[in-house]
Structures are given as structure tokens and as C-alpha cells.
Design an enzyme around this catalytic site. Structure first.
Site, PDB file in Angstrom:
ATOM      1  NE  ARG A  65      -3.145   0.069   3.679  1.00  0.00           N
ATOM      2  CZ  ARG A  65      -2.073  -1.241   3.973  1.00  0.00           C
ATOM      3  NH1 ARG A  65      -3.143  -2.427   3.965  1.00  0.00           N
ATOM      4  NH2 ARG A  65      -2.414  -1.458   5.686  1.00  0.00           N
ATOM      5  CE1 TYR A 121      -2.658   3.510   0.895  1.00  0.00           C
ATOM      6  CE2 TYR A 121      -1.458   3.620   2.294  1.00  0.00           C
ATOM      7  CZ  TYR A 121      -2.477   4.179   1.983  1.00  0.00           C
ATOM      8  OH  TYR A 121      -3.623   2.930   2.921  1.00  0.00           O
ATOM      9  CE1 TYR A 133     -14.929   6.111   3.779  1.00  0.00           C
ATOM     10  CE2 TYR A 133     -16.615   6.668   1.975  1.00  0.00           C
ATOM     11  CZ  TYR A 133     -16.403   6.021   3.189  1.00  0.00           C
ATOM     12  OH  TYR A 133     -16.898   5.571   4.085  1.00  0.00           O
TER      13      TYR A 133
END
Length: 802
Positions: free
Chosen positions: A109, A113, A135
Site C-alpha cells: 500500500r 500511496y 473518501y
């Protein structure tokens, strides 16, 4: 520059994939030009503009400004969790880039990013206006947004992040949690385990990302969460196996309830229950134990007195829904309720409409940030008064609020003039204050209106408290005074000027500070400007009008740390006049003596003192000074019994060093003695003061005559003067202040004899300021300090009644 204007049809997968491949190649080619070394980073040829916004928790939770920003951007990127929001974004921006393409099951991840940040920055670096949508709240648990903003700013581009609703916000609303009662801890669950964070069971505990414990990658099909039991073990150690835990997931769609599943550690060990914990789950654990108050801190804050008992809390959470005696008092109060006079009714104002326009028009807001005066002046939707334009052009929250309130803003051009009169004229303010204190609530406004009319001013007193607050934030003269930290032995003396901020003088422990800045209630100076210390102090005023400074002062060789933070309390000098302010002779009517004289003792010029003489003999008993009288052996002598005389007091004689207030020329030496002066206006002379007209002779004397007011400085007991001087044959005057200089020897003697109840170190610093100033024309330290301290407090109390 290549751009993709919104299309009339929904985008296709092929078009989106093609544009991503092109963007990825462009980002890769730029790798050789990126750096975090300030020496390598070059100023951009064209400044880009990055705005990060959030979509909220519920689908399409955008504001109208967010929608405007999305439509106006050159490029749009988005990373949202629900399909409806994705469809909405694509429908208004078919050219938008979906950042979810950067996730992959085989990729860490962290790498995703970093790629998100670089994709967003690619067009910013080309000078484009870019919007990135994330979000929830774009700054809560989002690494890539913070990275992109930091890099953009470092490289010289504009970058802002706009807040939106996060899962924490909806959790507090859905579960009825108040973070302030009793307090809150939040941890990313895996980080808490890795770093062995200490859980305070007396607080609300929020654990994020509990559905991916120890997971560093990404799984489109959902996380396995194989290490979830490790988290449960950690929680059980702190709370036990049967303490309640809420598995919370905020509602993403209208009409759908949020998930608020009640569990315990034991129940979460069951596979079926564990399966309900997903990648977007958040755990809430309520406080378990009550937290007691620290007696020492309560005493330090002044919330209890030494020895006073402290009630121990029996419950970890405050009971908010009970009806006890304190709560029932609200009903009793309602039975007598009337709308208070201080309530401000909000009218429909042009300034408020301008602020609403800023709220709904992103382009107008952007231009307002760049040039507020130009935008305010050209805004033609409604007629803004000159006062509203002035306030709105400041781009200051306090000024905008005052403009939006709008109570007769057109009549308040005199507001600062009235406040200046009140702050700088104590006798005037005291008379007005006494009138308002003796009046009933309904009459206070009438008294103030009548007073302002008599002064020739037009003003709406409803918003004068707000005007006063604005003045306190922007001008230093209402803060003139001496502020001390006894603990750290630090003293700050402020001598503010109502004419211009450039004339403000600030002294730290007796030494004047260079390059002081005051704006929006904050006082700043730096050791880089040749000062021994740097300082950052906020001005504050208590409910009863007492002033203070709060912040930090640290040395030039050090950096700001918590140990340098301090609170400087205003040193309150006695409200009564000092003996130096009473210098002169008084007729003691009804007393067993005739004439009382108060003057400096001239028998020892190296150690000046004020003396009281009764019929020519030194008084040995104490004298008590009140607001309008002084007492000697039980006999009260009013100030108004002052004996006016044409005789020139010997204590005013001397060679004064004077400075011109409106010119850059050097200091003047002006000699005053009985041969050079004559009374200017005997009727205007008063206690402690003498008004004289004087002439000077000599070919080297530039000024030939002057009109002066003389007084005794309460700190040094040396004579001071202010007035005007004139050149030969010239009717134009030059304002001056002057003082008989204090010798170095006398200065040391004065420092060793503190008075006014002041700490010896603080008195020594005050003497140093006054004596140093005496050699450059003097400063009216005591007079300005005593005057301003009293008037600001009275004004503050008066406005509580408006």
C-alpha cells in the site's frame, strides 16, 4: 497544455485506461527532476494550484463549493469508496482519473500511496489547477494527500486541503460520543500494537483499521485479517474479556443505517462475529474508569483554594440526561425569561450576502484571497457601505463577522475615535463609567447615546463591543502596561502608540526590542533582528477586564520548547495617584495646620525621594492617597484644594534633553529656570503640573520659545515636560517631549529602592527603561500605564451592559 474538458457522455473504460497509461509515462519521465533537497528545487515557471477535497462518508457528500471546484479544475483525480460517488464524479467530469487503478493485490500500500501523490502532482508541476477527491475527510488516515500538499508547497505551488466529514465525525453522532467528556484517544490498530501504545482506560478509545491487522498490502476481495486475535489479546489485557466494544461502520448511502454492532472481546473470538469486522470497520470502546482531578493543578489554575476538598467522580462518563436541582433551575429561570438587551438580532445585510457568495462561488473566493480589496470594491450584486468594504477588505475573521452583523455599520466611522478618546482620557472615561454604573440596564444605552452626541459623534453602541475587540486585536496602545512572570522573572513593558504601529515600543527585562510586529492579537519579535530573545505572545483580557500575555520567550541560542512557555500577568499599580502626581501646595481647610506641600526632596539629588511638608516642616507620619483626596493624621484634604501659583517650583528647574516628535533632527538641550519662564495659563495649572511659556537665548539655539507642561516622573522623580517649541519668527510649532537626564549613579540608587509593591527585579528593569529614556527625551511610562490599565478595564465592564 493538454486538458480534458467535460464530455457530454459517460466515459468509457478504454478512454480511461488510455489516459492513465499516458499519465503514467509522463510521471515516470519526470523522476529525474524531483528532489527533496531545497538547494536543488527550482522555482516553477508557472505556479500550479492543488486543492484536496473530501467526499464525506455518505455518498456524494460534497458542498456546493466542492462541486464548483470540481467543475472548474483543469484535472480531477478521485479515490472514493462507493460506486454512486464515482458515478457522480464521472458524470460531471468524464475526464477524471480514478486513483483506485493504482491499488493491486501484489503491491504494498505504501507504494500505491506514493504513486497517488506523484500522479496528482504531475499536472500541478505544469502549472495546472488540480482537484483531488478522497473518501471521507481527505486528511484523516490519508497519507498520499498530506504528502502531495507538503511537496507542492515545498516546490512553490499553491496547495490547500478542504475538510469534510470523517468516520470519527459520524461515529460521534451515531454513538452519542462527546470527545471532550472525558477525552479521547485514537490509534491506528496495527501501529498501536507495533509501538505498544499505552491505553488510557479513562478515555473514549477509537481504533482504526481493525479489519486489516498487520496487513501492508491490498486485497480487492477483502482482507483476511489473520492477526486479528493479537489485537483482541491487547485489548483484553487493558479491559478484560467482557468489556463492551462497538464495531462501527458509518452509513454510506441514504436510508441505510450505520453498523453499530455490540461485542465483547470474548464474543469477537467467535468466527461468525469476527467475519463482520471489515476493512472499513472502526472500534469504539467506552471509558472504563473514572479519572480523578489533580489537586495541585486545580490550585495552580485557581479552580480551588488550598485545602479545599475535591469531589471524586464515581462514573467514567458524565451523566447528561438527569434532572437534579441544577437542571430544574432552568425551568425556574424560564418563568422569568426576557430576551436580554445584549442579544443581537441579525439583520439581512449586504456583507452577509457577500460572505455567502464566497461560500458558493469558488472563483470569487479564489480572487478574494488574491486581492480582497479589488474583489470587494467590484462586487456589484448588492450595495456595500464604505464601512462594510473596509471590514471585508481586511480578510480577517473578526472584521468579516463585524461587517456581517451589520448594525448600522455606516454610522461607525467614528467608532475608533470614540474608543481612542475613552482609552487615552481617564477622567472622561471615569465620569462616563460612573454614570453607567449608577444607571439601570435600560438607561445605560441612553447615557452612552447622549454622551456620544455631546462629543459630536454618531455611533451604534450595539456593535461597539465588537469594535473594541477589533481594536484590541490590531492596535497595541490599549495594551500599554507592565506584564510580569514572577516564576521566570521576566517582564515585558508595552508602550503602544495610537498614531501608528511603527511607534510602538516593547521592552523585555528593561531592554528595548527591535522590529516588533503586532497583528490579530499576536505580538512577535525575532532574535534574527538583533534581539537577545525571540518572542511570540498573544494578548488576552479576562472577564473583569484584566489584561495578560500568553505565549513563549526563548533565547537567541535556543529553539522554542515547552519550558519557555509562560503567562505574563498585568502588574496592577494602585489606582490612586502617586505622590509625584500630587506635587504642589494645598490649603488644608479645617485642619490644625495651613499649607501642605508635596515635592521632591532636593537636598540629596543622588537619591531622589518625594516629601510631604506641613507648614514648611517635614511630615513624619504616613499619608494616604485616595481617588480624590489624601489623608494626613485623619484630616482629609481634597485634590481640588490645590493652590495655583505663578511661582516657578525649584524642582522643575534644569537642563532638559528634548526630542522632536514629528522630525528626524537630533536631541535638543533646553534650560528651564525662573529667568526663562513665565506662567502660560495659571487657570490650567493643576496638581503635579505646571504650564509655562519659556524663551531661550543664544546664537546656537535653534528654537527661541516654547509652551510647556511640566510634571514629575513617578519612577525617577525627575522632571519631565511635553509641549511645543517655535523657531524665531515662525508661527509653526514642533511638538516635543523632554526630561532632565538621570545620572548613572542615581539610576543605581533608584534600582536598589523598589516601591509600588513591585518585585525588586521588575522595579530594576522599569527604572532602567525610564533612566535610559531620560537621556533621549523621556517616556511617560507610568502615566500611560496607569491611564490605560484603568480605562481598558472600565470600557470592558461598560460594554458588558451594552
Amino acid at each position: 497544455m493538454e486538458s480534458y474538458p467535460p464530455a457530454k457522455v459517460f466515459p468509457t473504460r478504454q478512454d480511461h485506461d488510455s489516459r492513465w497509461r499516458s499519465l503514467a509515462r509522463g510521471v515516470a519521465e519526470n523522476s529525474q527532476h524531483v528532489s527533496d533537497d531545497p538547494a536543488v528545487i527550482r522555482k516553477p515557471e508557472k505556479i500550479g494550484d492543488l486543492t484536496i477535497i473530501g467526499s464525506g462518508i455518505e455518498a456524494v457528500g460534497f458542498t456546493s463549493v466542492d462541486e464548483s471546484l470540481i467543475k472548474r479544475a483543469d484535472y480531477v483525480f478521485f479515490c472514493v469508496a462507493d460506486p454512486a460517488t464515482s458515478v457522480w464524479i464521472k458524470s460531471i467530469r468524464p475526464d477524471a482519473y480514478d486513483l483506485y487503478v493504482l491499488y493491486d493485490d501484489s503491491k504494498l500500500r505504501y507504494l500505491t500511496y506514493i504513486q497517488m501523490s506523484e500522479a496528482i502532482l504531475h499536472y500541478v508541476r505544469r502549472g495546472a489547477k488540480v482537484v483531488a477527491i478522497y473518501y471521507g475527510h481527505p486528511g484523516v488516515f490519508v497519507f498520499s494527500t498530506h504528502r502531495a500538499v507538503q511537496i507542492a508547497r515545498r516546490e512553490g505551488h499553491k496547495a490547500v486541503m478542504r475538510a469534510n466529514v470523517s468516520a470519527l465525525d459520524t461515529l460521534c453522532a451515531d454513538l452519542g460520543v462527546d470527545p471532550s467528556q472525558p477525552g479521547m484517544q485514537t490509534f491506528e490498530a496495527t501501529d498501536m500494537l507495533i509501538r505498544q501504545r499505552q491505553i488510557d482506560t479513562g478515555l473514549h478509545l477509537i481504533l482504526w483499521q481493525v479489519g486489516l491487522i498487520g496487513e501492508l498490502g491490498y486485497r480487492r476481495q477483502g482482507y483476511l485479517n489473520n492477526s486479528f486475535s493479537v489485537l483482541l489479546d491487547y485489548i483484553e489485557e487493558a479491559y478484560g474479556s467482557d468489556y463492551p466494544i462497538v464495531n462501527y461502520i458509518g452509513s454510506r448511502y441514504p436510508g441505510i443505517d450505520p453498523t453499530k454492532d455490540q461485542h465483547t472481546v470474548s464474543s469477537l473470538r467467535v468466527p461468525e462475529a469476527q467475519s463482520t469486522v471489515t476493512g472499513i470497520s472502526t472500534f469504539y470502546i467506552p471509558p472504563k474508569r473514572p479519572s480523578g482531578a489533580d489537586r495541585t493543578m486545580l490550585e495552580k489554575l485557581g479552580l480551588i483554594k488550598p485545602g479545599q476538598s475535591v469531589r471524586t467522580s464515581q462514573q467514567p462518563l458524565r451523566e447528561m440526561s438527569r434532572y437534579g436541582p441544577r437542571e430544574m433551575k432552568a425551568f425556574e429561570d424560564f418563568s422569568r425569561f426576557k430576551v436580554p438587551p445584549s442579544y443581537h438580532w441579525q439583520d439581512d445585510t449586504p456583507a452577509a450576502h457577500f460572505i455567502l457568495a464566497l461560500r458558493n462561488d469558488a472563483d470569487l473566493c479564489s480572487r478574494y484571497v488574491e486581492d480582497p480589496s479589488k474583489v470587494v470594491s467590484s462586487w456589484g450584486h448588492e450595495k456595500l457601505s464604505s464601512r462594510e468594504k473596509d471590514l471585508l477588505s481586511r480578510r480577517d475573521a473578526g472584521a468579516m463577522q463585524l461587517a456581517a452583523k451589520g448594525s448600522s455599520v455606516k454610522t461607525n466611522s467614528d467608532a475608533e475615535l470614540i474608543l481612542r478618546k475613552l482609552i487615552t482620557k481617564r477622567s472622561r472615561t471615569r465620569a462616563l463609567f460612573r454614570s453607567t454604573q449608577n444607571a439601570s440596564n435600560g438607561d445605560v444605552r441612553c447615557i452612552l447615546d447622549s454622551w456620544s452626541r455631546d462629543c459630536g459623534y454618531s455611533v451604534d453602541w450595539d456593535i461597539m463591543p465588537a469594535e473594541f475587540g477589533m481594536l484590541l486585536r490590531e492596535k497595541l496602545y490599549p495594551w500599554t502596561g507592565y506584564y510580569l512572570s514572577r516564576r521566570l522573572r521576566i517582564g515585558v513593558y508595552i508602550l503602544g502608540s495610537f498614531r501608528e504601529n511603527a511607534r510602538n515600543q516593547i521592552f523585555l527585562n528593561g531592554r528595548e526590542i527591535n522590529e516588533v510586529y503586532y497583528s490579530k492579537g499576536t505580538l512577535r519579535w525575532s532574535a534574527d533582528d538583533g534581539n537577545t530573545h525571540s518572542g511570540f505572545l498573544r494578548t488576552q483580557i479576562s472577564t473583569n477586564g484584566v489584561r495578560k500575555l500568553v505565549g513563549a520567550v526563548w533565547s537567541a541560542d535556543d529553539r522554542l520548547e515547552d519550558r519557555y512557555r509562560l503567562s505574563l500577568n498585568e502588574y496592577i499599580i494602585p489606582a490612586s495617584l502617586p505622590l509625584a502626581g500630587l506635587a504642589g501646595s494645598y490649603q488644608a481647610v479645617g485642619a490644625p495646620y495651613g499649607i501642605v506641600t508635596i515635592s521632591p526632596d532636593l537636598t540629596d539629588s543622588s537619591s531622589p525621594k518625594m516629601r510631604v511638608y506641613v507648614d514648611g516642616k517635614t511630615l513624619e507620619s504616613p499619608i494616604r492617597v485616595g481617588a480624590s483626596t489624601f489623608d494626613i493624621d485623619g484630616f482629609r484634604i481634597p485634590f481640588e484644594s490645590f493652590r495655583k501659583t505663578s511661582d516657578f517650583p525649584k524642582y522643575f528647574e534644569g537642563i532638559y534633553v528634548a526630542k522632536c516628535l514629528n522630525k528626524s533632527e537630533g536631541l535638543l538641550n533646553l534650560t528651564l529656570n525662573p529667568n526663562t519662564i513665565k506662567p502660560l495659563d495659571e487657570s490650567a495649572a493643576g496638581m503635579g503640573r505646571q504650564r509655562v511659556s519659556t524663551t531661550w537665548t543664544g546664537k546656537d539655539q535653534e528654537y527661541c520659545r516654547g509652551d510647556m507642561t511640566l510634571m514629575i516622573d513617578p519612577i525617577t522623580l525627575h522632571p519631565m515636560m511635553f509641549g511645543k517649541v517655535y523657531k524665531d519668527g515662525n508661527s509653526e510649532s514642533t511638538p516635543v517631549t523632554g526630561m532632565v537626564p538621570v545620572s548613572r549613579f542615581t539610576e543605581e540608587k533608584l534600582k536598589s529602592e523598589p516601591h509600588a509593591g513591585m518585585p525588586d527585579w521588575a522595579w530594576s528593569h522599569l527604572v532602567e527603561i525610564a533612566c535610559t529614556a531620560s537621556r533621549r527625551g523621556g517616556l511617560f511610562l507610568w502615566h500611560n500605564w496607569q491611564n490605560t490599565s484603568a480605562t481598558v478595564q472600565m470600557i470592558h465592564r461598560m460594554f458588558e451592559e451594552v
